[in-house]
Enzyme design. Structure first.
Site, PDB file in Angstrom:
ATOM      1  N   ASN A   8       0.870  -1.177   0.000  1.00 24.78           N
ATOM      2  CA  ASN A   8       0.000   0.000   0.000  1.00 24.78           C
ATOM      3  C   ASN A   8       0.906   1.227   0.000  1.00 24.78           C
ATOM      4  O   ASN A   8       1.550   1.516   1.003  1.00 24.78           O
ATOM      5  CB  ASN A   8      -0.881  -0.038   1.261  1.00 24.78           C
ATOM      6  N   LYS A  10       0.002   4.275  -0.239  1.00 31.66           N
ATOM      7  CA  LYS A  10      -0.653   5.444   0.370  1.00 31.66           C
ATOM      8  C   LYS A  10      -0.504   6.672  -0.534  1.00 31.66           C
ATOM      9  O   LYS A  10      -0.597   6.557  -1.749  1.00 31.66           O
ATOM     10  CB  LYS A  10      -0.098   5.696   1.778  1.00 31.66           C
ATOM     11  N   HIS A  97      -9.538   0.591   4.981  1.00 26.39           N
ATOM     12  CA  HIS A  97      -8.187   0.748   5.537  1.00 26.39           C
ATOM     13  C   HIS A  97      -8.259   1.647   6.777  1.00 26.39           C
ATOM     14  O   HIS A  97      -9.049   2.594   6.838  1.00 26.39           O
ATOM     15  CB  HIS A  97      -7.237   1.349   4.499  1.00 26.39           C
ATOM     16  N   GLU A  99      -6.623   4.082   7.802  1.00 23.49           N
ATOM     17  CA  GLU A  99      -6.564   5.543   7.596  1.00 23.49           C
ATOM     18  C   GLU A  99      -7.866   6.077   7.009  1.00 23.49           C
ATOM     19  O   GLU A  99      -8.237   7.224   7.246  1.00 23.49           O
ATOM     20  CB  GLU A  99      -5.339   5.881   6.725  1.00 23.49           C
ATOM     21  N   GLU A 170      -5.315  -5.676  10.510  1.00 23.14           N
ATOM     22  CA  GLU A 170      -4.288  -4.662  10.746  1.00 23.14           C
ATOM     23  C   GLU A 170      -4.599  -3.927  12.040  1.00 23.14           C
ATOM     24  O   GLU A 170      -5.388  -2.967  12.042  1.00 23.14           O
ATOM     25  CB  GLU A 170      -4.274  -3.651   9.592  1.00 23.14           C
ATOM     26  N   GLY A 176       2.287   1.741  10.830  1.00 22.68           N
ATOM     27  CA  GLY A 176       3.163   2.899  10.696  1.00 22.68           C
ATOM     28  C   GLY A 176       3.846   3.297  11.985  1.00 22.68           C
ATOM     29  O   GLY A 176       4.401   4.387  12.089  1.00 22.68           O
ATOM     30  N   SER A 215       3.449  -2.716  10.305  1.00 24.58           N
ATOM     31  CA  SER A 215       4.899  -2.660  10.459  1.00 24.58           C
ATOM     32  C   SER A 215       5.619  -3.940  10.026  1.00 24.58           C
ATOM     33  O   SER A 215       6.615  -4.338  10.630  1.00 24.58           O
ATOM     34  CB  SER A 215       5.277  -2.278  11.900  1.00 24.58           C
TER      35      SER A 215
HETATM   36  C1  PEP Z   1      -0.765  -0.286   5.964  1.00 25.97           C
HETATM   37  O1  PEP Z   1      -0.754   0.826   5.480  1.00 25.97           O
HETATM   38  O2  PEP Z   1      -1.694  -1.042   5.681  1.00 25.97           O
HETATM   39  C2  PEP Z   1       0.334  -0.688   6.837  1.00 25.97           C
HETATM   40  C3  PEP Z   1       0.283  -1.866   7.401  1.00 25.97           C
HETATM   41  O3  PEP Z   1       1.356   0.218   7.030  1.00 25.97           O
HETATM   42  P1  PEP Z   1       2.795  -0.094   7.719  1.00 25.97           P
HETATM   43  O4  PEP Z   1       3.337  -1.343   7.065  1.00 25.97           O
HETATM   44  O5  PEP Z   1       3.623   1.111   7.415  1.00 25.97           O
HETATM   45  O6  PEP Z   1       2.546  -0.306   9.176  1.00 25.97           O
END
Ligand code: PEP
Length: 251
Positions: A8, A10, A97, A99, A170, A176, A215
Site C-alpha cells: 500500500n 498510500k 483501511h 486511515e 491490521e 506505521g 509494520s
Molecule cells: C498499511 O498501510 O496497511 C500498513 C500496514 O502500514 P505499515 O506497514 O507502514 O505499518
C-alpha cells in the site's frame, strides 16, 4: 492457496517514482517469485496506469486501488468507481483501511457498501479491519473484529468466489508505528477472523485469504507469513522501496 504479498503506497510517489519502484521490484523479484505467491501493488490512483503497464504480462504481479466508491458513476466529487480502477488495469481494491476509518472518518456501513459493490463490479476486494489500542486494552478485540466483519461483509453473497475476497487484519496501533503484533496476538486474531467468516460463509471461508498488516518489514516477514491462518501480508512503509519490498515478497 497462494499467499498474497500486498503493498500500500498510500499518498506517496509521482508517476515517475512509481514506475521506477515497480520496475525495480520486478527486476529483484519477478524471476524468483515462488509459484505459490502473488504480489499486489496499490499505488495512488494517479499511478495505477503506469504501474499496470510495468506489470503487464508478468505472471503473479497485480495492481489495486487503495479505495473506491459504491457507485458506477455520478456526481460524487473526488471519488472513483470500481470500473475506473478496472479500466486502469487494477484487479484489486482495498476497503476499510485504517486511515480511511480513523483519519477520513468512514464507518462500517459505508465500508460494507463499498466491499459488496466492488465485488459485484468485478474487483477482488481486501477488507481491512483492526482494533484501536484502547479497544485492545479494554479486552474488546473480538467484539470489534466481529462487528467490522459482519458489517463489512454484510451484503457479500454466500457463494462468493473465495479467491476474490481477502480480509486484512491490521491492528491500528501497529500501522506505521514500528510496533508489530506478536505471534500470539496475530494467531489469536487470525483464528478468530477465520472462525467468524466460517460462521458467516460456511466452508467457503476456509479459502478466503487473511492477510496481516502492521509494520511488516524484511526482518519480520518470514516469521509472520509462516503463522497459521496468515495467507499474506499488507505492507505500507516497507513497501515504498523496491529493495525492501522485494525482500518481503520473497521472504
Ligand atoms: C498499511 O498501510 O496497511 C500498513 C500496514 O502500514 P505499515 O506497514 O507502514 O505499518
Amino acid at each position: 492457496m497462494k499467499k498474497l504479498m500486498a503493498a500500500n503506497w498510500k499518498m506517496y510517489k509521482t508517476r515517475e517514482e512509481a514506475k521506477a519502484t515497480a520496475e525495480e521490484l520486478l527486476k529483484l523479484a519477478a524471476s524468483s517469485l515462488p509459484e505459490d505467491r502473488e504480489v499486489l501493488v496499490c499505488p495512488p490512483f494517479t499511478s495505477l496506469g503506469v504501474v499496470s503497464e510495468v506489470f503487464s504480462g508478468v505472471p503473479g504481479f497485480f495492481v489495486g486501488g487503495q479505495d473506491f466508491y459504491f457507485r458506477e458513476e455520478g456526481a460524487f466529487t473526488g471519488e472513483i468507481a470500481p470500473g475506473m480502477l478496472l479500466d486502469q488495469g487494477a484487479h484489486f481494491g482495498l476497503t476499510g483501511h485504517s486511515e480511511r476509518r480513523h483519519v477520513i472518518g468512514e464507518g462500517d456501513e459505508l465500508v460494507g457498501k463499498k466491499t459488496a459493490f466492488g465485488l459485484a463490479s468485478g474487483l477482488s476486494v481486501i477488507l481491512c479491519i483492526g482494533e484501536l489500542i484502547e479497544e485492545r486494552r479494554a479486552g474488546r478485540v473480538e467484539e470489534v473484529l466481529e462487528r467490522q466483519l459482519r458489517l463489512g461483509l454484510a451484503d457479500v453473497p454466500n457463494d462468493i468466489d473465495p479467491e476474490r475476497l481477502c480480509v486484512a487484519y491490521e491492528p491500528v496501533w501497529a500501522i506505521g508505528t514500528g510496533e508489530v503484533a506478536g505471534p500470539r496476538e496475530i494467531l489469536e486474531a487470525h483464528a478468530f477472523v477465520r472462525k467468524t467468516m466460517v460462521a458467516m460463509f460456511g466452508d467457503n471461508a476456509n479459502e478466503i485469504r487473511i492477510l496481516y498488516g502492521g509494520s511488516v518489514k524484511p526482518s519480520n516477514c518470514a516469521e509472520i507469513i509462516a503463522l497459521d491462518n496468515v495467507d499474506g501480508v499488507l505492507v505500507g512503509g516497507a513497501s515504498l522501496q523496491g529493495e525492501s519490498f522485494s525482500q518481503i515478497v520473497l521472504a
